[in-house]
Design a protein around this motif. Structure first.
Motif: not given
Length: 572
Positions: A117-129
């Motif tokens: 779930n954490a990867l799902r919320s952060q990885v697609p944001r890249q620089e903002e994650g």
């Protein structure tokens, strides 16, 4: 200076820094068996690294989540991928992009539901994650607007792609970034111990890029099946030919200036295997001679097939192919009679290297790649060059006479630049807030000069030399720096690198005539990329892993010869 006795002896035979670090020579580099992609796959195949598709939750358009599990002996890592589709107007390869068709993370440790779930919320944001400290790499990629849907269409119709349509640098996905080593909270590579399979610099990046390429195959075949259950898979030569696309710009250039020990190590991984090979005696019946003949023949056809690839200002591929023909003839003559140009020799490699140099650095680099390819003896030792201590310190007790001697011997190349000439100071380098990466501007015209990057090595050395000339010989460096504190950085650099032969690119990055493509191409060749196609003086397109083994090949221990991979035939 070098980690083993063999490498230290071989360094004495290697080409001089004046040859190796010449801009034209660096700008003609080609990948070798010691480039990162090649050495990674050679290791992976030898150890039978196994890739399993642990999760495939993807809709008909290829949108969803994928997890690849990679088993490396007692270690395992996972590549967690989030795939979507963008409208074409939102698809860009620039760093400042906000969305991508594919984002992914290479992780260690278990993939629990809370972590997913954490990867799902952060990885697609890249620089903002933000990443957890068990994540080694973040990456992102886009579908090729030209090739992705075309390949899906062909497979769904039951046919293979047409090589004429696919062109010279075929790929399905193109990568746009690989982040690591503390950025966004990613794991520091310093924590990887000596026995870790990804401890070598760039090994985790190369694994991630290879898995992206594997993903590209899986995605197009999945999308084709969704359109037509009777679709076919990529087969024949196509099963391996497609690579991973990439484009690179000015952001790469400062790296080798800011990491001189790394530049030295990279040059050494090219030059020491070459020096070892050139010193070997030969006979016409040597198996390596015959293998080199086969590789040179393949290279000739490889470049001929790419005669239409845009390569300016580099030598056109068709012209390069023609330059290789007489080298093939020389090798054939040696096999038949033991002579090259009518002269008997027991050192054919040295003769071929010298003859290739008469055509220019492009032909010589191709010939050298072939020569190194058939001499694997230093493979393991060369990899140990890549772990560098990059500290730079001032020696305050050194005298100014000693420092002046170091500067004038090691930096003699700087004297060819006249910094009273405005053309030698045309540009400055800075980090662009808008582009979020290094850029260069025109001095006195573009904003940003007040935050100029200190990568003006040639100018700094010239200034240091001028001030040293008016300083008493016995003055300690400590006293000199009290009076000239602005020289501290270049003094530390010159002192630290005094015995590091390949640490400085012999060029002036500020000059009107400076060509960024030379340093870019050198780095790309080190990564293992090919099909260098400049789009301007500042950026170029390339491909990675074309012809390389697939996951099932590597699991079976197959890392067959894939240098100069030919295009698929019409009937493949």
């Amino acid at each position: 200076m070098r980690p083993t006795d063999t490498l230290r002896r071989t360094q004495t035979l290697a080409r001089s820094p004046e040859q190796v670090l010449d801009p034209a020579d660096m700008g003609a580099a080609r990948y070798t068996r010691h480039s990162f992609a090649r050495s990674f796959l050679r290791t992976a195949a030898a150890q039978n690294w196994r890739v399993e598709r642990e999760r495939w939750d993807v809709d008909d358009a290829g949108r969803g989540e994928i997890v690849y599990r990679v088993v490396i002996g007692s270690h395992e890592v996972r590549f967690v991928v989030f795939s979507t589709t963008l409208i074409e107007s939102d698809r860009t390869d620039r760093v400042i992009a906000k969305a991508w068709d594919v984002t992914g993370a290479l992780i260690e440790g278990p993939l629990t539901e809370s972590r997913a779930n954490a990867l799902r919320s952060q990885v697609p944001r890249q620089e903002e994650g933000r990443a957890d400290d068990g994540t080694l790499i973040w990456t992102r990629a886009n579908r090729s607007a030209r090739f992705f849907d075309y390949v899906v269409d062909r497979l769904s119709e039951g046919t293979q792609p047409d090589i004429t349509t696919m062109g010279d640098a075929a790929y399905i996905l193109r990568s746009t970034a690989f982040y690591s080593n503390g950025k966004f909270g990613l794991a520091d590579f310093d924590r990887l111990d000596a026995g870790h399979p990804l401890r070598l610099p760039y090994r985790a990046h190369m694994l991630t890029a290879w898995l992206l390429r594997e993903l590209s195959y899986d995605l197009v075949e999945h999308c084709a099946r969704a359109r037509n259950p009777l679709s076919v898979r990529l087969s024949g030569d196509w099963r391996r030919y497609l690579g991973l696309g990439n484009a690179t710009g000015l952001g790469m250039v400062p790296y080798v200036i800011n990491h001189p020990h790394v530049l030295d190590a990279w040059c050494a991984t090219r030059e020491l295997p070459l020096a070892h090979a050139l010193a070997q005696a030969t006979t016409p019946d040597d198996r390596r001679i015959h293998t080199a003949g086969d590789l040179l023949e393949r290279a000739t056809h490889y470049f001929r097939e790419r005669a239409d690839l845009a390569t300016a200002p580099f030598v056109p591929c068709g012209e390069l192919s023609s330059q290789l023909e007489p080298l093939r003839a020389m090798l054939a003559e040696y096999i038949d009679s033991g002579t090259i140009g009518g002269e008997a020799t027991t050192h054919a490699w040295r003769e071929l290297h010298g003859q290739a140099a008469t055509f220019g650095p492009e032909a010589r680099n191709v010939m050298d790649s072939v020569i190194v390819e058939v001499h694997p003896q230093l493979d393991a030792e060369v990899e140990e060059l890549l772990c560098c201590d990059q500290r730079q310190d001032v020696d305050p007790a050194q005298t100014c006479a000693q420092l002046r001697s170091v500067v004038r011997e090691r930096y003699a190349w700087v004297r060819r630049f006249d910094f009273d000439d405005p053309d030698e100071l045309t540009h400055f380098w800075f980090s662009s807030e808008n582009n979020e990466e290094p850029r260069r501007g025109r001095r006195g015209i573009d904003p940003g000069e007040n935050v100029e990057h200190p990568i003006d090595i040639a100018r700094s050395v010239a200034s240091l030399d001028r001030d040293l000339a008016s300083t008493h010989d016995e003055t300690p460096v400590a006293a000199f720096l009290v009076e000239h504190p602005w020289h501290r950085g270049i003094v530390a650099r010159a002192q630290t690198l005094a015995d590091v032969p390949y640490s400085e690119a012999h060029d002036n990055l500020l000059a009107e005539k400076f060509l960024p493509l030379n340093l870019q191409r050198f780095q790309l060749a080190m990564y293992g990329m090919d099909n260098y196609s400049p789009q301007s003086t500042d950026w170029l397109r390339v491909t990675l892993y074309s012809g390389a083994p697939r996951a099932d090949d590597v699991a079976a221990g197959v890392d067959d010869d894939w240098i100069f991979t030919r295009k698929p035939r019409k009937d493949s």
